[in-house]
Design an enzyme around this catalytic site. Structure first.
Site, mmCIF file in Angstrom:
data_model
loop_
_atom_site.group_PDB
_atom_site.id
_atom_site.type_symbol
_atom_site.label_atom_id
_atom_site.label_comp_id
_atom_site.label_asym_id
_atom_site.label_seq_id
_atom_site.Cartn_x
_atom_site.Cartn_y
_atom_site.Cartn_z
ATOM 1 N N LYS A 141 1.006 -1.109 0.037
ATOM 2 C CA LYS A 141 -0.125 0.042 -0.051
ATOM 3 C C LYS A 141 0.858 1.208 -0.115
ATOM 4 O O LYS A 141 0.689 2.094 -0.945
ATOM 5 C CB LYS A 141 -0.857 0.001 1.206
ATOM 6 C CG LYS A 141 -1.741 1.119 1.359
ATOM 7 C CD LYS A 141 -2.846 1.305 2.578
ATOM 8 C CE LYS A 141 -3.564 2.731 2.390
ATOM 9 N NZ LYS A 141 -4.395 2.744 3.475
ATOM 10 N N GLU A 154 10.753 -4.916 4.156
ATOM 11 C CA GLU A 154 10.876 -6.321 3.676
ATOM 12 C C GLU A 154 10.592 -6.668 2.346
ATOM 13 O O GLU A 154 11.265 -7.391 1.751
ATOM 14 C CB GLU A 154 9.877 -7.245 4.719
ATOM 15 C CG GLU A 154 10.220 -7.390 6.152
ATOM 16 C CD GLU A 154 9.641 -6.268 6.953
ATOM 17 O OE1 GLU A 154 9.475 -5.065 6.350
ATOM 18 O OE2 GLU A 154 9.337 -6.370 8.000
ATOM 19 N N GLY A 200 -4.817 -1.471 4.732
ATOM 20 C CA GLY A 200 -4.092 -2.548 4.510
ATOM 21 C C GLY A 200 -4.619 -3.895 5.007
ATOM 22 O O GLY A 200 -4.470 -4.720 3.912
ATOM 23 N N ARG A 201 -4.927 -4.020 6.008
ATOM 24 C CA ARG A 201 -5.634 -5.500 6.304
ATOM 25 C C ARG A 201 -7.156 -5.728 5.686
ATOM 26 O O ARG A 201 -7.877 -6.681 6.126
ATOM 27 C CB ARG A 201 -5.573 -5.412 7.964
ATOM 28 C CG ARG A 201 -6.160 -4.242 8.595
ATOM 29 C CD ARG A 201 -5.925 -4.483 10.106
ATOM 30 N NE ARG A 201 -6.141 -3.257 10.812
ATOM 31 C CZ ARG A 201 -5.426 -2.111 10.753
ATOM 32 N NH1 ARG A 201 -4.358 -2.036 10.219
ATOM 33 N NH2 ARG A 201 -6.086 -1.009 11.460
ATOM 34 N N GLU A 229 -4.599 -6.104 14.700
ATOM 35 C CA GLU A 229 -3.912 -4.812 14.570
ATOM 36 C C GLU A 229 -5.101 -3.558 14.248
ATOM 37 O O GLU A 229 -5.005 -2.531 14.559
ATOM 38 C CB GLU A 229 -3.403 -5.183 12.950
ATOM 39 C CG GLU A 229 -2.595 -3.670 12.628
ATOM 40 C CD GLU A 229 -1.551 -3.803 11.460
ATOM 41 O OE1 GLU A 229 -0.298 -4.103 11.600
ATOM 42 O OE2 GLU A 229 -2.338 -3.994 10.227
ATOM 43 N N HIS A 240 -5.315 -32.932 19.008
ATOM 44 C CA HIS A 240 -4.338 -33.678 19.553
ATOM 45 C C HIS A 240 -3.180 -32.949 20.280
ATOM 46 O O HIS A 240 -2.117 -33.536 20.240
ATOM 47 C CB HIS A 240 -4.012 -34.715 18.581
ATOM 48 C CG HIS A 240 -5.096 -35.640 17.931
ATOM 49 N ND1 HIS A 240 -5.430 -36.670 18.669
ATOM 50 C CD2 HIS A 240 -5.937 -35.381 16.916
ATOM 51 C CE1 HIS A 240 -6.539 -36.894 18.073
ATOM 52 N NE2 HIS A 240 -6.900 -36.375 17.238
ATOM 53 N N LYS A 276 9.275 -0.446 14.129
ATOM 54 C CA LYS A 276 10.148 -0.257 12.784
ATOM 55 C C LYS A 276 11.189 0.692 12.910
ATOM 56 O O LYS A 276 12.291 0.554 12.331
ATOM 57 C CB LYS A 276 9.070 0.248 11.958
ATOM 58 C CG LYS A 276 8.086 -0.707 11.275
ATOM 59 C CD LYS A 276 7.123 -0.033 9.948
ATOM 60 C CE LYS A 276 5.914 -0.794 9.768
ATOM 61 N NZ LYS A 276 4.908 -0.157 8.915
HETATM 62 O O1 F6P Z 1 3.489 -2.727 9.521
HETATM 63 C C1 F6P Z 1 2.191 -2.737 9.358
HETATM 64 C C2 F6P Z 1 1.743 -2.636 8.185
HETATM 65 O O2 F6P Z 1 1.554 -1.266 7.970
HETATM 66 C C3 F6P Z 1 0.323 -3.119 7.799
HETATM 67 O O3 F6P Z 1 -0.794 -2.253 8.421
HETATM 68 C C4 F6P Z 1 0.261 -3.352 6.587
HETATM 69 O O4 F6P Z 1 -0.473 -4.228 6.162
HETATM 70 C C5 F6P Z 1 1.474 -3.942 6.253
HETATM 71 O O5 F6P Z 1 2.523 -3.324 7.275
HETATM 72 C C6 F6P Z 1 2.257 -3.897 4.817
HETATM 73 O O6 F6P Z 1 2.193 -2.471 4.574
HETATM 74 P P1 F6P Z 1 2.381 -2.077 3.028
HETATM 75 O O7 F6P Z 1 0.990 -2.527 2.502
HETATM 76 O O8 F6P Z 1 2.272 -0.612 3.041
HETATM 77 O O9 F6P Z 1 3.717 -2.650 2.453
#
Ligand code: F6P
Length: 497
Positions: free
Chosen positions: A183, A189, A242-243, A328, A359, A469
């Site tokens: 987003k 990452e 995002g979520r 979140e 189990h 972060k």
């Molecule tokens: O660090 C949390 C977050 O911002 C989430 O809310 C989001 O889904 C995820 O990291 C990934 O963010 P992006 O889509 O901006 O890479």
């Protein structure tokens, strides 16, 4: 007495007694919507408690909040914007719905073009994203794939190269499409993984790796800057969190791999749940009743967790998806006005798949000291063609666990005593297709929203992730920043030979 007080001091009868005194309990506390059956009867909810929650919901103007959410009002107050995931499914502010439709057509056009070979021969897709930019797409692929898909896919989120390397070993670079889902288009990452994949493509002799990149983002300028051609940038609205974004272009890999029709069904199913949420009275509104149960166990019974068990391998990623959605969104300690919340917010969501979990962790559910409200999910139609015994065994195990948790069994031998009266909700899907999965996920989104509204918190920001972060960035930047002694020793142990 205030509304919470009335709920917290509600004299709840054991669930079994509630069944004894109300022969029509199942009918009153079970609901059907979009091919999904929701059974809340094995909880402590009764008509009196329902009334108390309805009073609280009225006092909180829940109906007004639902209206605000689904018409594009500025409900994410800390960030000054609307939360428009429902607009992706055609419900919301007219302009936003129109905009979402245009962007979806753009996504469809790219899906068709890739299918028709516009980017050369594609057999593999690597989707790079994390959190909401990975969990939703991966859930869709896992839940809805039939095994005969045209593309082999990998969703890679972790910065740990152990996630990416085996994929690079397996895939043919010449025939690989790279999807960068972010987003913000800034997440560390995702971009480290993206540069490793591009490097791998170059090493493998792909002459124009950027020509095989598709970007999914609410920050298209950044994607352009990054070097991605405008024709392969699929934007989505900043107002889609995002979520909550799997409905937008973030779901591109699902649309491409499972087919546009499946993706359309997903949106249509979610829209059915949206309409139910908008129009059903509070005491028959499925996400609302679910949230009432959640709040009862969090606030009146002190439950700090909720467990979700999918009795279907296809839904094995659902608990992880829900962890982000609920934790979140609602893992907050201040209200929308910035005041201390003063009560528990989101429970810790955990879970797994049945029957495996029986189990492993069910011992604690049956006899442990924690009360854990449990959710069972099952699908009537099996996702395989093996003998009927498998599915019959799966479903009956699911129902047996819920029944046993509630009924318990007394014994003079403490080791063999099952106290019972353990609440659960059972969700039974007619079958697992785009429409039902869409409705199911939308149910969870709205339930999360109702929980937040009852508590008075904003479910649409996530400032809590920032400090970690920033700290990681400070460590990565090196320099003179000294951390606490424990962290300094960990660093030196990890990075000296
Ligand atoms: O660090 C949390 C977050 O911002 C989430 O809310 C989001 O889904 C995820 O990291 C990934 O963010 P992006 O889509 O901006 O890479």
């Amino acid at each position: 007495m205030d509304h919470w007080n009335a709920i917290e001091t509600h004299p709840a009868s054991p669930i079994k007694a509630l069944f004894d005194t109300n022969p029509d309990r199942v009918e009153r506390l079970s609901f059907e919507q979009s091919g999904i059956y929701f059974d809340f009867s094995k909880t402590h909810m009764d008509s009196d408690l329902l009334e108390k929650f309805t009073d609280l919901a009225r006092a909180r103007d829940l109906a007004g909040k639902i209206e605000a959410l689904t018409t594009g009002a500025i409900i994410n107050t800390s960030e000054g914007r609307a939360a428009e995931h429902t607009a992706e499914r055609g419900i919301g502010d007219e302009t936003s719905v129109h905009h979402a439709r245009l962007l979806r057509s753009r996504m469809q056009a790219l899906v068709h073009a890739i299918d028709a070979g516009a980017l050369g021969e594609i057999e593999y897709i690597i989707h790079l994203g994390i959190g909401g930019s990975a969990l939703g797409p991966e859930l869709l692929l896992e839940a809805l794939k039939l095994g005969d898909e045209k593309y082999e896919t990998a969703v890679i989120s972790n910065i740990d190269g152990c996630a990416l390397e085996p994929v690079l070993e397996r895939f043919d670079a010449d025939k690989t499409l790279i999807v960068i889902a972010s987003k913000s288009f800034t997440t560390a990452e995702t971009f480290l993984n993206a540069s490793s994949v591009l490097g791998w493509m170059r090493e493998q002799g792909v002459t124009d790796p950027f020509g095989k990149v598709v970007a999914l983002t609410a920050n298209p300028e950044k994607a352009l800057e990054w070097g991605i051609d405008e024709s392969r940038i699929l934007p989505f609205a900043e107002t889609v969190g995002g979520r909550y974004s799997l409905w937008s272009s973030i779901g591109f890999i699902a649309a491409l791999t499972l087919g546009i029709e499946v993706f359309d069904d997903l949106l249509a199913g979610a829209a059915e749940m949206d309409r139910h949420f908008q129009s059903a009275p509070l005491h028959e509104n499925i996400p609302v009743i679910a949230a009432f149960c959640d709040q009862y166990y969090s606030q009146a019974r002190g439950c700090e967790t909720r467990a979700v068990f999918a009795y279907d391998e296809r839904l094995r990623l659902l608990p992880v998806y829900l962890q982000q959605l609920e934790m979140e969104s609602n893992g907050k300690s201040v209200t929308s006005e910035g005041k201390p919340l003063g009560r528990h917010s989101s429970p810790i969501i955990w879970g797994g798949v049945g029957t495996d979990a029986q189990h492993a962790v069910f011992q604690l559910l049956h006899q442990g000291t924690h009360l854990v409200p449990t959710e069972f999910l099952a699908v009537k139609e099996p996702g395989h063609s093996l003998s009927e015994e498998h599915h019959r065994g799966l479903l009956l195990n699911c129902f047996a666990q819920a029944a046993a948790l509630m009924a318990g069994q007394t014994s003079d031998d403490g080791n063999r005593n099952y106290p019972g009266d353990k609440p659960s909700v059972t969700i039974l899907l007619d079958d697992l297709d785009g429409r039902k999965l869409g409705a199911l996920i939308a149910f969870y989104e709205h339930r999360t929203f109702v929980n937040a509204m009852l508590l008075g918190i904003n479910p649409f920001d996530q400032f809590g992730v920032e400090l970690g972060k920033e700290t990681a960035n400070a460590l990565l930047a090196g320099g003179g920043t000294m951390m606490d002694p424990s962290t300094e020793i960990l660093k030196s142990r990890a990075f000296t030979a």
